[in-house]
Design an enzyme around this catalytic site. Sequence first.
Site, short mmCIF file in Angstrom:
data_model
loop_
_atom_site.label_atom_id
_atom_site.label_comp_id
_atom_site.label_asym_id
_atom_site.label_seq_id
_atom_site.Cartn_x
_atom_site.Cartn_y
_atom_site.Cartn_z
N ARG A 217 0.40 -1.03 -0.26
CA ARG A 217 -0.02 0.09 0.18
C ARG A 217 0.66 1.59 0.01
O ARG A 217 1.93 1.47 1.05
CB ARG A 217 -0.87 -0.03 1.50
CG ARG A 217 -1.74 1.14 1.60
CD ARG A 217 -2.99 1.82 0.67
NE ARG A 217 -3.43 2.76 0.79
CZ ARG A 217 -4.46 3.03 1.26
NH1 ARG A 217 -5.09 2.54 2.15
NH2 ARG A 217 -5.25 3.87 1.15
N ASP B 266 -7.30 -1.20 1.35
CA ASP B 266 -7.36 -0.19 2.06
C ASP B 266 -8.14 -0.81 3.15
O ASP B 266 -9.11 -1.72 3.07
CB ASP B 266 -8.39 0.46 2.33
CG ASP B 266 -8.77 1.69 2.63
OD1 ASP B 266 -7.90 2.01 3.27
OD2 ASP B 266 -10.62 2.61 2.39
N ASP C 169 -10.22 -0.59 7.06
CA ASP C 169 -11.05 -0.21 7.82
C ASP C 169 -11.53 0.33 9.23
O ASP C 169 -12.10 -0.82 9.02
CB ASP C 169 -11.82 1.59 6.98
CG ASP C 169 -11.01 2.62 5.75
OD1 ASP C 169 -9.83 2.73 5.96
OD2 ASP C 169 -11.79 2.80 5.35
N1 PH2 Z 1 -12.87 3.93 -0.83
C1 PH2 Z 1 -12.43 5.06 -0.57
C2 PH2 Z 1 -13.32 6.34 -1.15
N2 PH2 Z 1 -13.71 5.62 -2.40
N3 PH2 Z 1 -14.94 3.32 -3.06
C3 PH2 Z 1 -15.61 2.52 -3.41
N4 PH2 Z 1 -16.15 1.73 -4.30
N5 PH2 Z 1 -14.89 1.44 -2.67
C4 PH2 Z 1 -14.39 1.96 -1.28
O1 PH2 Z 1 -13.67 1.30 -0.89
C5 PH2 Z 1 -13.46 3.37 -1.55
C6 PH2 Z 1 -14.00 3.94 -2.27
C7 PH2 Z 1 -11.68 6.02 0.94
O2 PH2 Z 1 -10.83 4.87 1.58
MG MG Z 2 -11.42 3.90 2.73
MG MG Z 3 -8.11 3.60 5.20
#
Ligand code: PH2
Ligand code: MG
Ligand code: MG
Length: 154
Positions: free
Chosen positions: A82, A94, A96
């Site tokens: 990453r 990612d 979270d």
């Molecule tokens: N994550 C984001 C911003 N936009 N869009 C989608 N479809 N999926 C995501 O995981 C995503 C995003 C910021 O982490």
């Molecule tokens: Mg995110």
């Molecule tokens: Mg994040």
Amino acid sequence: MDRVIVALGSNLGDRRAHLDFAVSRLRSLLTNLRVSRYYETDPIDVAGAQPLFLNAAAVGSTATPPQALLAALLSIEAERGRERPHPGAARTLDLDLVLYGNLVLNEPGLIVPHPRFRERRFVLEPLAEIGSELVDPVTGSTVGELLARCSADL
Ligand code: PH2
Ligand code: MG
Ligand code: MG
């Protein structure tokens, strides 16, 4: 032990392999892990034109404190290479922290519940599959209720 929710996302490289890797790491980090299906989603609020995302959600239990859990998630992201060249950049992985039990936290680098998860269908839809009864400690709404209120194009 607290029940925690992790949102997973990838839109760079072998997206499925990145998510599979994260799930196997989460299995050793959290007990009673449940994982949603993988959802292909349009990028929302990102910098420039980007590939589609693969998103998922995981729920499990842990006694690891929030900041230590966050550090573990960041290190799993780092294992998949990453990089953060600028905010909203495409990413290999990612992870979270969306909910941590009933905790409400605002610390450097860590806001729980995740400040934008209530408006994000790409988080709520996978999450509803594995935990529609989970309650957002800030609004008192369940994940199922948040999803029902979420606009169709987010
Ligand atoms: N994550 C984001 C911003 N936009 N869009 C989608 N479809 N999926 C995501 O995981 C995503 C995003 C910021 O982490
Ligand atoms: Mg995110
Ligand atoms: Mg994040």
